[in-house]
Scaffold this active site. Sequence first.
Site, PDB file in Angstrom:
ATOM      1  N   HIS A  88      74.697  60.027  -0.164  1.00  0.00           N
ATOM      2  CA  HIS A  88      73.370  60.421  -0.651  1.00  0.00           C
ATOM      3  C   HIS A  88      73.435  60.874  -2.106  1.00  0.00           C
ATOM      4  O   HIS A  88      74.179  61.793  -2.428  1.00  0.00           O
ATOM      5  CB  HIS A  88      72.839  61.558   0.238  1.00  0.00           C
ATOM      6  CG  HIS A  88      71.447  61.992  -0.094  1.00  0.00           C
ATOM      7  ND1 HIS A  88      71.116  63.298  -0.324  1.00  0.00           N
ATOM      8  CD2 HIS A  88      70.302  61.277  -0.224  1.00  0.00           C
ATOM      9  CE1 HIS A  88      69.811  63.378  -0.573  1.00  0.00           C
ATOM     10  NE2 HIS A  88      69.294  62.169  -0.519  1.00  0.00           N
TER      11      HIS A  88
ATOM     12  N   GLU B 164      73.288  55.775  -1.848  1.00  0.00           N
ATOM     13  CA  GLU B 164      71.858  55.808  -2.182  1.00  0.00           C
ATOM     14  C   GLU B 164      71.730  56.543  -3.501  1.00  0.00           C
ATOM     15  O   GLU B 164      72.505  57.461  -3.784  1.00  0.00           O
ATOM     16  CB  GLU B 164      71.106  56.583  -1.086  1.00  0.00           C
ATOM     17  CG  GLU B 164      69.606  56.706  -1.295  1.00  0.00           C
ATOM     18  CD  GLU B 164      69.130  58.009  -1.923  1.00  0.00           C
ATOM     19  OE1 GLU B 164      67.916  58.201  -2.026  1.00  0.00           O
ATOM     20  OE2 GLU B 164      69.976  58.843  -2.339  1.00  0.00           O
TER      21      GLU B 164
ATOM     22  N   ASP C 235      68.432  57.589  -6.714  1.00  0.00           N
ATOM     23  CA  ASP C 235      67.011  57.592  -7.059  1.00  0.00           C
ATOM     24  C   ASP C 235      66.823  57.020  -8.461  1.00  0.00           C
ATOM     25  O   ASP C 235      67.561  57.391  -9.377  1.00  0.00           O
ATOM     26  CB  ASP C 235      66.481  59.028  -7.045  1.00  0.00           C
ATOM     27  CG  ASP C 235      66.805  59.739  -5.743  1.00  0.00           C
ATOM     28  OD1 ASP C 235      66.290  59.324  -4.702  1.00  0.00           O
ATOM     29  OD2 ASP C 235      67.614  60.704  -5.773  1.00  0.00           O
TER      30      ASP C 235
ATOM     31  N   HIS D 282      66.367  62.470  -9.829  1.00  0.00           N
ATOM     32  CA  HIS D 282      65.608  62.852  -8.640  1.00  0.00           C
ATOM     33  C   HIS D 282      64.306  63.594  -8.939  1.00  0.00           C
ATOM     34  O   HIS D 282      63.257  63.248  -8.426  1.00  0.00           O
ATOM     35  CB  HIS D 282      66.489  63.691  -7.706  1.00  0.00           C
ATOM     36  CG  HIS D 282      65.801  64.067  -6.436  1.00  0.00           C
ATOM     37  ND1 HIS D 282      64.991  65.179  -6.307  1.00  0.00           N
ATOM     38  CD2 HIS D 282      65.767  63.456  -5.223  1.00  0.00           C
ATOM     39  CE1 HIS D 282      64.502  65.240  -5.083  1.00  0.00           C
ATOM     40  NE2 HIS D 282      64.952  64.211  -4.397  1.00  0.00           N
TER      41      HIS D 282
ATOM     42  N   GLU E 185      66.499  53.846  -4.271  1.00  0.00           N
ATOM     43  CA  GLU E 185      65.222  54.508  -3.970  1.00  0.00           C
ATOM     44  C   GLU E 185      64.388  54.578  -5.241  1.00  0.00           C
ATOM     45  O   GLU E 185      64.803  55.176  -6.239  1.00  0.00           O
ATOM     46  CB  GLU E 185      65.440  55.916  -3.403  1.00  0.00           C
ATOM     47  CG  GLU E 185      64.090  56.522  -3.039  1.00  0.00           C
ATOM     48  CD  GLU E 185      64.113  58.001  -2.698  1.00  0.00           C
ATOM     49  OE1 GLU E 185      65.151  58.533  -2.271  1.00  0.00           O
ATOM     50  OE2 GLU E 185      63.046  58.628  -2.882  1.00  0.00           O
TER      51      GLU E 185
HETATM   52  O1  G3P Z   1      66.493  57.922   0.406  1.00  0.00           O
HETATM   53  C1  G3P Z   1      66.740  58.985   1.276  1.00  0.00           C
HETATM   54  C2  G3P Z   1      66.531  60.313   0.609  1.00  0.00           C
HETATM   55  O2  G3P Z   1      67.206  60.320  -0.617  1.00  0.00           O
HETATM   56  C3  G3P Z   1      65.072  60.636   0.393  1.00  0.00           C
HETATM   57  O3  G3P Z   1      64.858  61.926  -0.096  1.00  0.00           O
HETATM   58  O4  G3P Z   1      64.362  63.538  -1.854  1.00  0.00           O
HETATM   59  O5  G3P Z   1      66.715  63.027  -1.305  1.00  0.00           O
HETATM   60  O6  G3P Z   1      65.334  61.360  -2.508  1.00  0.00           O
HETATM   61  P1  G3P Z   1      65.340  62.468  -1.507  1.00  0.00           P
HETATM   62 MG    MG Z   2      66.723  59.716  -2.606  1.00  0.00          MG
END
Ligand code: G3P
Ligand code: MG
Length: 245
Positions: free
Chosen positions: A14, A41, A43, A56, A116
């Site tokens: 993450h 993953e 952002d 993020h 994302e």
């Molecule tokens: O993509 C899963 C997760 O990353 C979504 O929440 O706020 O951590 O980007 P966030």
């Molecule tokens: Mg995310």
Amino acid sequence: MAQVETELPFVIGHRGAAGLAPENTLTSIIRAKKEGATWVEFDVMLARYGEAILFHNETIDRTTNGSGAVADLSLSELRKFDAGLWFDPAFLGERIPTFVEAMVTLAQQGLGANVEIKPTKGAERETATAVARLIKSDWPSNTAAPVISSFSEDAIAVVHQEIPEVPRAMLFWKLPTDWREIVSRYECDAIHMSDRHLTLSLLADAAAMGLPVRVYTVNDPERARALRDMGVQSIFTDRPDLIKD
Ligand code: G3P
Ligand code: MG
């Protein structure tokens, strides 16, 4: 675009490996790989002039030594700030990476990725358009096709239209009552959702529609095991050192 088939593992790092290195940095992505993750993953957001970066929050205050809105700062302004020090002095000198730099790192590390789309308010379509163009032009051919996700329906609508061949997942915190319609409208391949709101009946409903469910953010190995037993396809974890495939 990618030649390699998209096959997702159970463990997805993450924001790279956000529990072990400053989130959404190249070091964090590389750390996830070191800990055994095969997918990460991260952002993607746009800076002032449309430059796609890994980030993020809408402001840089939490994860850099600067302050201000990402949408008000150019890439070169953003690059002046340190993106590692807030996490640990050992990461002094870390910079906010561009999406293109992240793609190069994925190829070098042999990692797959969930991209994302994380638009600032009002920039949903613009951010998705930029991400779609960069994936089309720069996604490494030796790397599995990405999975694109977003909380923004507008962003998912754009990638559905621009790059329909790239797998998409609708991202939810809590599933709205019309989630089936949303997922069908944009022909999503999967649901990404919060562990907080996951239920067995929801997993059964998704399975009946042939949709894999991937869950964030899971840092407890016991919980990860339970989710796997429940049929969750993948989990997003800050601690790929604790949770292994
Ligand atoms: O993509 C899963 C997760 O990353 C979504 O929440 O706020 O951590 O980007 P966030
Ligand atoms: Mg995310």
